[in-house]
Motif scaffolding. Structure first.
Motif, mmCIF file in Angstrom:
data_model
loop_
_atom_site.group_PDB
_atom_site.id
_atom_site.type_symbol
_atom_site.label_atom_id
_atom_site.label_comp_id
_atom_site.label_asym_id
_atom_site.label_seq_id
_atom_site.Cartn_x
_atom_site.Cartn_y
_atom_site.Cartn_z
ATOM 1 N N ASP A 90 0.911 -1.088 0.087
ATOM 2 C CA ASP A 90 -0.186 -0.001 0.226
ATOM 3 C C ASP A 90 0.720 1.287 0.231
ATOM 4 N N PHE A 93 2.381 1.860 -3.431
ATOM 5 C CA PHE A 93 1.667 2.241 -4.493
ATOM 6 C C PHE A 93 1.232 3.701 -4.146
ATOM 7 N N SER A 94 1.093 4.029 -2.897
ATOM 8 C CA SER A 94 0.523 5.284 -2.678
ATOM 9 C C SER A 94 1.769 6.251 -3.004
ATOM 10 N N MET A 96 3.711 5.906 -5.530
ATOM 11 C CA MET A 96 3.748 6.100 -6.871
ATOM 12 C C MET A 96 2.733 6.958 -7.458
ATOM 13 N N THR A 97 1.588 7.178 -6.746
ATOM 14 C CA THR A 97 0.473 7.893 -7.202
ATOM 15 C C THR A 97 0.558 9.296 -6.802
ATOM 16 N N SER A 98 1.708 9.788 -6.254
ATOM 17 C CA SER A 98 2.031 11.205 -5.843
ATOM 18 C C SER A 98 2.824 11.826 -6.862
ATOM 19 N N PHE A 99 3.232 11.388 -7.968
ATOM 20 C CA PHE A 99 4.106 11.828 -8.870
ATOM 21 C C PHE A 99 3.029 12.843 -9.784
#
Length: 99
Positions: A90, A93-94, A96-99
């Protein structure tokens, strides 16, 4: 070097195999789930691994000739470990989404 594995009480006194077997039988009579004394070894090892103890130390403690044997037998995922690993995923992946 010959390794001798024993069960001891809280004071370090050796407990004989017969005593352990009788205690397991007593627990079964009282309604606890049946298990073999060898299952205690498996539980002990799993707890060591889950606590983050070095795998080479665990291997030596169990008397396995190779680390592969220890890894193959004892590194199944426990519920606690599954949670920890899922949490790591988690977080990954969290991030990774903050890019």
């Amino acid at each position: 070097m010959i390794l001798v594995f024993v069960v001891t009480n809280w004071h370090g006194k050796i407990i004989c195999k017969r005593y352990v077997i009788k205690r397991v039988e007593l627990l079964k009579k009282k309604g606890y789930p049946a298990f073999k004394p060898h299952d205690l070894r498996h539980t002990h090892c799993t707890k060591l691994i889950d606590s983050g103890i070095n795998m080479q130390y665990v291997q030596q403690r169990l008397g396995h000739k190779s680390l592969k044997v220890t890894l193959d037998i004892y590194t199944h995922l426990t519920a606690a470990r599954r949670k920890t690993e899922a949490s790591k995923l988690d977080s990954a992946f969290s991030a990774m989404t903050s890019f």
